[in-house]
Design a protein around this motif. Structure first.
Motif, PDB file in Angstrom:
ATOM      1  N   GLY A   1       0.829  -1.203   0.000  1.00  0.00           N
ATOM      2  CA  GLY A   1       0.000   0.000   0.000  1.00  0.00           C
ATOM      3  C   GLY A   1       0.859   1.246   0.000  1.00  0.00           C
ATOM      4  O   GLY A   1       2.044   1.217  -0.356  1.00  0.00           O
TER       5      GLY A   1
ATOM      6  N   PHE B   1      -3.285  -1.493   7.190  1.00  0.00           N
ATOM      7  CA  PHE B   1      -4.637  -1.806   6.701  1.00  0.00           C
ATOM      8  C   PHE B   1      -5.527  -2.383   7.797  1.00  0.00           C
ATOM      9  O   PHE B   1      -6.098  -3.465   7.636  1.00  0.00           O
TER      10      PHE B   1
ATOM     11  N   ASN C   1       3.745  -1.343   3.314  1.00  0.00           N
ATOM     12  CA  ASN C   1       3.494  -0.051   2.681  1.00  0.00           C
ATOM     13  C   ASN C   1       4.787   0.521   2.108  1.00  0.00           C
ATOM     14  O   ASN C   1       5.881   0.107   2.492  1.00  0.00           O
TER      15      ASN C   1
ATOM     16  N   HIS D   1      -6.157   1.174  -5.265  1.00  0.00           N
ATOM     17  CA  HIS D   1      -6.051   1.148  -3.818  1.00  0.00           C
ATOM     18  C   HIS D   1      -7.437   0.882  -3.217  1.00  0.00           C
ATOM     19  O   HIS D   1      -8.422   1.443  -3.687  1.00  0.00           O
TER      20      HIS D   1
ATOM     21  N   GLY E   1      -2.282   5.082   7.805  1.00  0.00           N
ATOM     22  CA  GLY E   1      -3.254   6.131   8.073  1.00  0.00           C
ATOM     23  C   GLY E   1      -3.431   6.287   9.573  1.00  0.00           C
ATOM     24  O   GLY E   1      -2.593   5.848  10.370  1.00  0.00           O
TER      25      GLY E   1
ATOM     26  N   GLY F   1       0.906   4.029   2.703  1.00  0.00           N
ATOM     27  CA  GLY F   1       1.485   4.366   3.992  1.00  0.00           C
ATOM     28  C   GLY F   1       0.442   4.264   5.065  1.00  0.00           C
ATOM     29  O   GLY F   1      -0.756   4.193   4.769  1.00  0.00           O
TER      30      GLY F   1
HETATM   31  N1  URA Z   1      -3.783   2.730   3.316  1.00  0.00           N
HETATM   32  C1  URA Z   1      -2.551   2.298   2.980  1.00  0.00           C
HETATM   33  O1  URA Z   1      -2.056   2.551   1.905  1.00  0.00           O
HETATM   34  N2  URA Z   1      -1.885   1.572   3.863  1.00  0.00           N
HETATM   35  C2  URA Z   1      -2.370   1.236   5.062  1.00  0.00           C
HETATM   36  O2  URA Z   1      -1.689   0.553   5.809  1.00  0.00           O
HETATM   37  C3  URA Z   1      -3.669   1.703   5.386  1.00  0.00           C
HETATM   38  C4  URA Z   1      -4.343   2.451   4.504  1.00  0.00           C
END
Ligand code: URA
Length: 200
Positions: free
Chosen positions: A51, A65, A92, A172, A55, A53
């Protein structure tokens, strides 16, 4: 120097790398973070999901996530017949949460990506996944070394390669929550990844 830092990272084992990331101060994102988010799952997993990064929730919990987008990602994993922590590793591009002046999530800057990417590159070298799924534009352009202007739509629909490892780009999950009509295209992307997945 920068290149000696990168070669030091390239020689680290998993545990050393994890410790290094936990105390990293290579960019401004270290200020005010609650946790670094190294990743979660089997460090020998055949599937790697990347992903953008952490949040809000990920920063607080130290795991990628875990919010609403994470539930959609878990559905994507289930569609592939894999579950978080089993045959997948989730990470991430950057390991600390980027926020704007109003405390809202923002994409990482080019400098932040450059500072953090050696960690993920070492994780990839240690995991040796059979397939990488880039979730969204930041993951795709950072891993493939492409211009940040490149639209995701232009990177979907074919298998790229990263050091010989097949890499498929999809939307995403947070984007898919805003634009559920594009879930059908994400489904196509997962099918493409299954087609190009070869165990061993
Ligand atoms: N969105 C992301 O790209 N990574 C995460 O860990 C959470 C949300």
């Amino acid at each position: 120097s920068d290149s000696s830092r990168v070669s030091r990272i390239q020689s680290m084992d998993w545990q050393t790398l994890q410790t290094e990331v936990a105390s990293c101060q290579q960019c401004g994102l270290c200020q005010g973070r609650a946790n670094t988010v190294f990743g979660v799952g089997d460090s020998a997993a055949p599937w790697l999901f990347v992903g953008e990064g952490p949040g809000y929730n990920e920063n607080l919990q130290g795991e990628p996530f875990v919010g609403a987008a994470g539930q959609l990602l878990d559905n994507m994993l289930r569609a592939l017949g894999i579950a978080r922590g089993q045959r997948a590793y989730i990470a991430n591009i950057v390991k600390c949460r980027p926020t704007d002046d109003n405390g809202r999530d923002r994409p990482p800057s080019a400098e932040e990506v450059a500072a953090c990417l050696p960690y993920l590159q070492r994780q990839i070298a240690l995991i040796q996944p059979r397939m990488i799924i880039a979730l969204g534009k930041t993951a795709a352009v950072s891993l493939l070394g492409m211009s940040p202007e490149t639209p995701v739509g232009q990177l979907r629909g074919r298998a790229h390669r990263l050091n010989g490892i097949p890499l498929v780009v999809t939307y995403h999950p947070a984007y898919l929550l805003r634009k559920p009509a594009d879930k059908a295209k994400a489904w196509q992307d997962l099918c493409l990844a299954l087609d190009h997945f070869s165990p061993e």
